[in-house]
Design a protein around this motif. Structure first.
Motif, PDB file in Angstrom:
ATOM      1  N   MET A 173       0.829  -1.203   0.000  1.00  0.00           N
ATOM      2  CA  MET A 173       0.000   0.000   0.000  1.00  0.00           C
ATOM      3  C   MET A 173       0.867   1.257   0.000  1.00  0.00           C
ATOM      4  O   MET A 173       0.601   2.222  -0.735  1.00  0.00           O
ATOM      5  N   PHE A 174       1.917   1.246   0.841  1.00  0.00           N
ATOM      6  CA  PHE A 174       2.811   2.405   0.950  1.00  0.00           C
ATOM      7  C   PHE A 174       4.092   2.088   0.184  1.00  0.00           C
ATOM      8  O   PHE A 174       4.914   1.286   0.631  1.00  0.00           O
ATOM      9  N   GLN A 175       4.246   2.721  -0.969  1.00  0.00           N
ATOM     10  CA  GLN A 175       5.416   2.481  -1.802  1.00  0.00           C
ATOM     11  C   GLN A 175       5.704   3.714  -2.642  1.00  0.00           C
ATOM     12  O   GLN A 175       4.847   4.583  -2.809  1.00  0.00           O
ATOM     13  N   PRO A 176       6.937   3.812  -3.158  1.00  0.00           N
ATOM     14  CA  PRO A 176       7.271   4.977  -3.984  1.00  0.00           C
ATOM     15  C   PRO A 176       6.393   5.037  -5.221  1.00  0.00           C
ATOM     16  O   PRO A 176       6.014   4.009  -5.793  1.00  0.00           O
ATOM     17  N   ARG A 177       6.058   6.243  -5.618  1.00  0.00           N
ATOM     18  CA  ARG A 177       5.258   6.453  -6.824  1.00  0.00           C
ATOM     19  C   ARG A 177       5.850   7.596  -7.621  1.00  0.00           C
ATOM     20  O   ARG A 177       6.449   8.523  -7.055  1.00  0.00           O
ATOM     21  N   LEU A 178       5.666   7.524  -8.942  1.00  0.00           N
ATOM     22  CA  LEU A 178       6.062   8.650  -9.778  1.00  0.00           C
ATOM     23  C   LEU A 178       5.211   9.854  -9.420  1.00  0.00           C
ATOM     24  O   LEU A 178       3.981   9.759  -9.330  1.00  0.00           O
ATOM     25  N   ARG A 179       5.851  10.977  -9.189  1.00  0.00           N
ATOM     26  CA  ARG A 179       5.124  12.130  -8.688  1.00  0.00           C
ATOM     27  C   ARG A 179       4.248  12.782  -9.750  1.00  0.00           C
ATOM     28  O   ARG A 179       3.130  13.177  -9.478  1.00  0.00           O
ATOM     29  N   GLY A 180       4.762  12.879 -10.956  1.00  0.00           N
ATOM     30  CA  GLY A 180       3.958  13.497 -12.009  1.00  0.00           C
ATOM     31  C   GLY A 180       3.495  14.877 -11.580  1.00  0.00           C
ATOM     32  O   GLY A 180       4.266  15.704 -11.088  1.00  0.00           O
ATOM     33  N   GLU A 287       5.598   4.269   7.364  1.00  0.00           N
ATOM     34  CA  GLU A 287       4.886   4.538   6.108  1.00  0.00           C
ATOM     35  C   GLU A 287       5.719   5.429   5.201  1.00  0.00           C
ATOM     36  O   GLU A 287       5.814   5.190   3.983  1.00  0.00           O
ATOM     37  N   ALA A 288       6.328   6.473   5.772  1.00  0.00           N
ATOM     38  CA  ALA A 288       7.154   7.378   4.969  1.00  0.00           C
ATOM     39  C   ALA A 288       8.346   6.636   4.364  1.00  0.00           C
ATOM     40  O   ALA A 288       8.659   6.801   3.172  1.00  0.00           O
ATOM     41  N   MET A 289       9.014   5.818   5.178  1.00  0.00           N
ATOM     42  CA  MET A 289      10.167   5.081   4.683  1.00  0.00           C
ATOM     43  C   MET A 289       9.756   4.073   3.617  1.00  0.00           C
ATOM     44  O   MET A 289      10.474   3.872   2.629  1.00  0.00           O
ATOM     45  N   ALA A 290       8.595   3.438   3.801  1.00  0.00           N
ATOM     46  CA  ALA A 290       8.110   2.499   2.785  1.00  0.00           C
ATOM     47  C   ALA A 290       7.847   3.199   1.469  1.00  0.00           C
ATOM     48  O   ALA A 290       7.951   2.590   0.393  1.00  0.00           O
ATOM     49  N   CYS A 291       7.521   4.484   1.539  1.00  0.00           N
ATOM     50  CA  CYS A 291       7.285   5.270   0.318  1.00  0.00           C
ATOM     51  C   CYS A 291       8.579   5.825  -0.264  1.00  0.00           C
ATOM     52  O   CYS A 291       8.554   6.624  -1.214  1.00  0.00           O
ATOM     53  N   GLY A 292       9.717   5.416   0.289  1.00  0.00           N
ATOM     54  CA  GLY A 292      10.999   5.823  -0.270  1.00  0.00           C
ATOM     55  C   GLY A 292      11.447   7.207   0.132  1.00  0.00           C
ATOM     56  O   GLY A 292      12.174   7.865  -0.617  1.00  0.00           O
ATOM     57  N   LEU A 293      11.056   7.645   1.341  1.00  0.00           N
ATOM     58  CA  LEU A 293      11.433   8.977   1.805  1.00  0.00           C
ATOM     59  C   LEU A 293      12.498   8.898   2.892  1.00  0.00           C
ATOM     60  O   LEU A 293      12.421   8.042   3.773  1.00  0.00           O
ATOM     61  N   PRO A 294      13.476   9.806   2.863  1.00  0.00           N
ATOM     62  CA  PRO A 294      14.378   9.925   4.008  1.00  0.00           C
ATOM     63  C   PRO A 294      13.641  10.586   5.159  1.00  0.00           C
ATOM     64  O   PRO A 294      12.695  11.352   4.952  1.00  0.00           O
ATOM     65  N   VAL A 295      14.057  10.285   6.393  1.00  0.00           N
ATOM     66  CA  VAL A 295      13.366  10.831   7.562  1.00  0.00           C
ATOM     67  C   VAL A 295      14.372  11.458   8.514  1.00  0.00           C
ATOM     68  O   VAL A 295      15.538  11.069   8.561  1.00  0.00           O
ATOM     69  N   VAL A 296      13.896  12.433   9.264  1.00  0.00           N
ATOM     70  CA  VAL A 296      14.643  13.009  10.374  1.00  0.00           C
ATOM     71  C   VAL A 296      13.781  12.796  11.607  1.00  0.00           C
ATOM     72  O   VAL A 296      12.614  13.201  11.625  1.00  0.00           O
ATOM     73  N   ALA A 297      14.321  12.136  12.631  1.00  0.00           N
ATOM     74  CA  ALA A 297      13.500  11.740  13.762  1.00  0.00           C
ATOM     75  C   ALA A 297      14.278  11.853  15.062  1.00  0.00           C
ATOM     76  O   ALA A 297      15.516  11.857  15.073  1.00  0.00           O
ATOM     77  N   THR A 298      13.555  11.935  16.162  1.00  0.00           N
ATOM     78  CA  THR A 298      14.183  11.981  17.470  1.00  0.00           C
ATOM     79  C   THR A 298      14.591  10.577  17.911  1.00  0.00           C
ATOM     80  O   THR A 298      13.931   9.594  17.603  1.00  0.00           O
ATOM     81  N   ARG A 299      15.675  10.532  18.658  1.00  0.00           N
ATOM     82  CA  ARG A 299      16.252   9.277  19.113  1.00  0.00           C
ATOM     83  C   ARG A 299      15.531   8.827  20.389  1.00  0.00           C
ATOM     84  O   ARG A 299      16.028   8.952  21.495  1.00  0.00           O
ATOM     85  N   VAL A 300      14.314   8.289  20.217  1.00  0.00           N
ATOM     86  CA  VAL A 300      13.507   7.854  21.359  1.00  0.00           C
ATOM     87  C   VAL A 300      12.925   6.477  21.077  1.00  0.00           C
ATOM     88  O   VAL A 300      12.695   6.100  19.928  1.00  0.00           O
ATOM     89  N   MET A 341      19.127   7.979   0.422  1.00  0.00           N
ATOM     90  CA  MET A 341      18.599   7.629   1.746  1.00  0.00           C
ATOM     91  C   MET A 341      17.175   7.082   1.641  1.00  0.00           C
ATOM     92  O   MET A 341      16.810   6.141   2.360  1.00  0.00           O
ATOM     93  N   GLY A 342      16.385   7.647   0.755  1.00  0.00           N
ATOM     94  CA  GLY A 342      15.024   7.158   0.570  1.00  0.00           C
ATOM     95  C   GLY A 342      14.990   5.734   0.053  1.00  0.00           C
ATOM     96  O   GLY A 342      14.156   4.918   0.477  1.00  0.00           O
ATOM     97  N   ARG A 343      15.906   5.413  -0.852  1.00  0.00           N
ATOM     98  CA  ARG A 343      15.985   4.046  -1.370  1.00  0.00           C
ATOM     99  C   ARG A 343      16.382   3.081  -0.253  1.00  0.00           C
ATOM    100  O   ARG A 343      15.791   2.004  -0.119  1.00  0.00           O
ATOM    101  N   HIS A 344      17.345   3.475   0.554  1.00  0.00           N
ATOM    102  CA  HIS A 344      17.761   2.627   1.671  1.00  0.00           C
ATOM    103  C   HIS A 344      16.638   2.474   2.705  1.00  0.00           C
ATOM    104  O   HIS A 344      16.485   1.402   3.310  1.00  0.00           O
ATOM    105  N   ALA A 345      15.869   3.547   2.896  1.00  0.00           N
ATOM    106  CA  ALA A 345      14.756   3.482   3.851  1.00  0.00           C
ATOM    107  C   ALA A 345      13.725   2.454   3.401  1.00  0.00           C
ATOM    108  O   ALA A 345      13.242   1.642   4.198  1.00  0.00           O
ATOM    109  N   ARG A 346      13.382   2.495   2.133  1.00  0.00           N
ATOM    110  CA  ARG A 346      12.424   1.526   1.594  1.00  0.00           C
ATOM    111  C   ARG A 346      12.953   0.098   1.749  1.00  0.00           C
ATOM    112  O   ARG A 346      12.222  -0.810   2.179  1.00  0.00           O
ATOM    113  N   GLU A 347      14.203  -0.119   1.427  1.00  0.00           N
ATOM    114  CA  GLU A 347      14.793  -1.450   1.516  1.00  0.00           C
ATOM    115  C   GLU A 347      14.759  -1.964   2.952  1.00  0.00           C
ATOM    116  O   GLU A 347      14.475  -3.145   3.193  1.00  0.00           O
TER     117      GLU A 347
END
Length: 390
Positions: A173-180, A287-300, A341-347
């Motif tokens: 359901m959550f995966q990279p898509r061509l933005r168009g 969900e964001a990582m599955a869509c091929g996005l890099p993330v910035v997050a808190t270490r918690v 980073m987005g590609r690695h996140a998805r993987e």
């Protein structure tokens, strides 16, 4: 033994999902996906929720029978009697609770009806109410990340009454898509080449949306074309609007409320940011990582198990809006880095956190606890053992 736990079984196991809230949130989404993906030849579901509404309707659309009953930290006799009657008349095999008030209700009814109870704890820590119910009723605790598992053991929860089943995301359901054509930017009146950060979550103190705005203020000094969207709703909405005005971010921060089309929204973002003060294993980041996005997050909590610092995104300390803003600026300035980073996140999500593994783990746990021998052993534990642990 209760009739639902005797002899070999031909019918699917009957699971009662006791859900202590009915808003649009990570826990509710988890319950929906869980019910949707569990094999119907092995399980059937009834759900107990505190109020009618969209969440109850979505559960019905997934084939679950849904009932409402008031839920409180100290449940009324009516709630106990209604739930007990439902469990006994519908031959429920296992009660599965989410949130402390649901755990109280399920734990007491499970003890009265001699049915096993699982409480999935979606937060980072085992709260006092969850711990008290566990010790008093013998419920099985299921946590969603390794830090939560260690915390439970440190509080004296016995290993045989504790499981860790990490959250998972539907990577189909959550995966990279061509933005168009970027319809989100169009709806916000932004140029199609505008860079866009996203914050996805409930607008409440534990999620730290005020830190996200402070990070956006830092970012704005280095990346003048950056915009941000805040997806979600909650009690801090009005204060965040005021804060954005005070920081001079009018027109650059867009609060778009709740969205039911997140698989289409994520691919329009460039970076997703999580500034939570406390988390376990946040679905929005998955969900964001599955869509091929890099993330910035808190270490918690379990976030470091999910986000590999410098590989799938960046980690910052809780409350560190300056570091968060700097990491966002670095990503927005380097498209190649974002893509890598987005590609690695998805993987990583596909390999380690696919929803299928989560569903399989919960299915095995439910079947194990519903087995007559295990159920008898759990229910036969003397009350004095619970008192000694406390």
């Amino acid at each position: 033994m209760p009739p639902a736990l005797t002899a070999a079984r031909a019918a699917p196991l009957h699971v009662l999902e006791v859900v202590g809230n009915a808003i649009v949130g990570g826990m509710e989404s988890w319950v929906e996906r869980f019910i949707e993906r569990m094999p119907r030849e092995r399980f059937r579901f009834t759900a107990l929720v505190p109020v009618e509404g969209p969440f109850a309707d979505r559960l019905r659309s997934l084939g679950a029978e849904v009932h409402t009953v008031p839920m409180a930290d100290d449940p009324s006799w009516v709630s106990l009697q209604t739930t007990l009657a439902l469990v006994q008349s519908q031959l429920v095999d296992v009660l599965h609770a989410h949130l402390p008030r649901a755990h109280v209700l399920a734990g007491l009814v499970g003890r009265l009806a001699e049915r096993p109870v699982i409480a999935t704890l979606h937060g980072r820590e085992v709260g006092m109410l969850d711990l008290e119910v566990h010790r008093a009723t013998g419920s099985h605790l299921c946590v969603v990340c390794r830090p939560s598992h260690r915390h439970a053991l440190g509080l004296g929860v016995r290993p045989e009454q504790l499981s860790c089943v990490p959250n998972g995301v539907d990577t189909a359901m959550f995966q990279p898509r061509l933005r168009g054509h970027r319809t989100l930017r169009e709806s916000l009146g932004l140029p199609q080449d505008a860079t866009l950060l996203g914050f996805v979550g409930r607008l409440s103190p534990e999620k730290g949306p005020e830190v996200f705005l402070q990070a956006m203020h830092v970012l704005a000094r280095r990346h003048v074309g950056a915009h941000a969207v805040i997806v979600g709703d909650g009690p801090m909405r009005a204060s965040l609007i005021a804060q954005a005005e005070q920081l001079g971010l009018e027109g650059r921060v867009h609060l778009i409320g709740l969205r039911e089309d997140m698989p289409a929204v994520y691919p329009e973002l460039d970076v997703v940011v999580s500034t939570s003060h406390s988390e376990a294993m946040p679905l929005a980041l998955m969900e964001a990582m599955a869509c091929g996005l890099p993330v910035v997050a808190t270490r918690v909590g379990g976030v470091p198990d999910l986000v590999q610092d410098g590989h799938t995104g960046w980690l910052a300390a809780p409350g560190d809006f300056h570091g968060t803003g700097q990491h966002c600026a670095t990503l927005l300035a380097d498209e190649a880095l974002r893509r890598r980073m987005g590609r690695h996140a998805r993987e990583r999500v596909v390999a380690r956190f696919d929803l299928g593994a989560c569903v399989d783990g919960m299915a095995q746990l439910i079947e194990r606890l519903a087995a007559p021998a295990n159920a008898e052993a759990a229910l036969a534990m003397p009350t004095r053992q619970f008192l000694r642990q406390s």
